[in-house]
Design a protein around this motif. Sequence first.
Motif, short mmCIF file in Angstrom:
data_model
loop_
_atom_site.label_atom_id
_atom_site.label_comp_id
_atom_site.label_asym_id
_atom_site.label_seq_id
_atom_site.Cartn_x
_atom_site.Cartn_y
_atom_site.Cartn_z
N UNK A 119 55.84 23.64 -17.98
CA UNK A 119 56.89 23.08 -19.16
C UNK A 119 57.84 24.78 -19.50
N UNK A 120 59.21 24.47 -19.59
CA UNK A 120 59.72 25.65 -19.96
C UNK A 120 59.44 26.15 -21.22
N UNK A 121 59.73 27.36 -21.75
CA UNK A 121 59.27 27.95 -23.07
C UNK A 121 59.85 27.10 -24.15
N UNK A 138 48.75 24.59 -20.47
CA UNK A 138 50.09 24.47 -20.34
C UNK A 138 50.76 25.91 -19.75
N UNK A 139 51.65 25.67 -18.66
CA UNK A 139 52.24 27.17 -18.08
C UNK A 139 53.76 26.90 -18.33
N UNK A 147 68.16 26.46 -20.55
CA UNK A 147 67.76 25.41 -19.98
C UNK A 147 66.55 25.67 -19.16
N UNK A 148 65.68 24.76 -18.79
CA UNK A 148 64.74 24.83 -17.73
C UNK A 148 65.35 25.79 -16.51
N UNK A 149 64.74 26.72 -15.77
CA UNK A 149 64.99 27.39 -14.75
C UNK A 149 64.16 26.43 -13.65
N UNK A 161 48.84 21.27 -10.74
CA UNK A 161 49.85 20.84 -11.37
C UNK A 161 49.67 19.19 -11.73
N UNK A 162 49.38 18.73 -12.98
CA UNK A 162 49.16 17.46 -13.05
C UNK A 162 50.57 16.64 -13.66
N UNK A 163 51.22 17.62 -14.43
CA UNK A 163 52.44 16.89 -15.23
C UNK A 163 53.57 18.10 -15.02
N UNK A 164 54.93 17.65 -14.90
CA UNK A 164 56.04 18.55 -15.15
C UNK A 164 56.62 17.79 -16.66
N UNK A 165 57.00 18.69 -17.35
CA UNK A 165 57.47 18.48 -18.76
C UNK A 165 58.70 19.03 -19.05
#
Length: 453
Positions: A119-121, A138-139, A147-149, A161-165
Amino acid sequence: MTIDEVLSILERAESEDLDPKSGRLFAYVYETGDENIRKVAEEALLRFAEKNLLDFTVFRSAMFFEKEVVGFAKSLMHGADALGSFTLGGTESIMLAVKAARDFYRKRKGEAEVPEILAPVSIHPAFLKAADYLGLKVVRLPVKDAKADTDAFAEAVSDKTALIALSAPNWPFGTIDPVEEIAEIAVEKNIPLHVDACLGGFILPFFEMLGENLPKFDFRVEGVTSISLDAHKYGYAPKGASVVLFRNAELKKCSMFVDVSSPGYVFVNQAVLSSRPEGPLAAAFAVIKYLGVEGYKNLASKILSARSKIYKGLKKLGFESVGKVESSVLSMANPEIDLMGFVNNMKKLGWQLHLQKGLKNYGIPDNIHLTLSPIHDEVAEEFVEDAAKAVEMKPEVGTKQIYAMAERGDFAEIIKGIEEGRLDSSVIPMLLESIPEDVAVELIKNVVIEWFR
């Protein structure tokens, strides 16, 4: 106590609160100014308050309401074949999405590894909370232009990785993450992708209907597997109304808890809580039916009008948006003024807005945060006039004084200032910036314990 005595206590307690109908708050409430919305919501809330969502075979109205509310959410997110659950808030919706992703991961890869969420910061802290409760990690990845990079996600994805948020929009900056681009990574690696549209799910579709050019973030994007959206934000329902949607039945099943071993009864939970009042669900249904698509479009147009007025007014005062203006959120920076002093001056003038610490590593300065509602179209000119006054006013307490107090370790005086209303509580994140995170967390816990002692 008599009824009158109890009501008197309620009145005294309420006198401590800011008026949520005033249009002077820029967070927490989503005021329309339409008394009929309040009337229909309160009628439904009270009528179904004593009914329990725990057993929808007893209170069958719950099944009807949930199908209707989830169905409306599905139509907004272009998910005709999606499945959903009604929850009492965005954090609960996010927690169910995280549980679904975790259990889906375990089915494929077992339990040897600690699953990770990328997830992005800028992601909402609810994901960190869900990970803390459910045993994930959470990474947090960089943002670019608020925005997310995408490149950072491509590099970070792994077998863990189980999920991208992602967010549509994120809370701090109001920008919509590049869902389409990052979804390509999710599809390639067969990883679930959740879009947190708790803030935007009930408003961005209507912006789009009104001609706003927005990036796609919903089920039109291949790879998006779940979405959360709050009816108690821009759905204008009373608090306690959110929806989580899943692209397929497998993920929805992973989000549920069922126990058939108890001697009492078959225990079925579609949400985190078991006993839940039906009132918020009925109220969400009532508001959705009262407004309909045209009603929501009309309210969305008022937000766009308020956004234009306030954005232009603040720009004349030297403020600039920290990211692309895409949603109902304005996050504005002004390096020429004392932002702490400005926020406190605005508080003196009767306005409640937030101060946010910047992300200097990603080129984002300290900024003020405004979440706009339809009511703000009525007060936008007054807000801009007071903002001009606040810029010129000498603050009673400014940045230098606050930081000096922090350096002396005089947090008790700062907390006292917040309690007495001389300081806005949004100064706290700024002060904690130079303190180790574990120390900051402990400090906040101690403060809260004392407040509620």
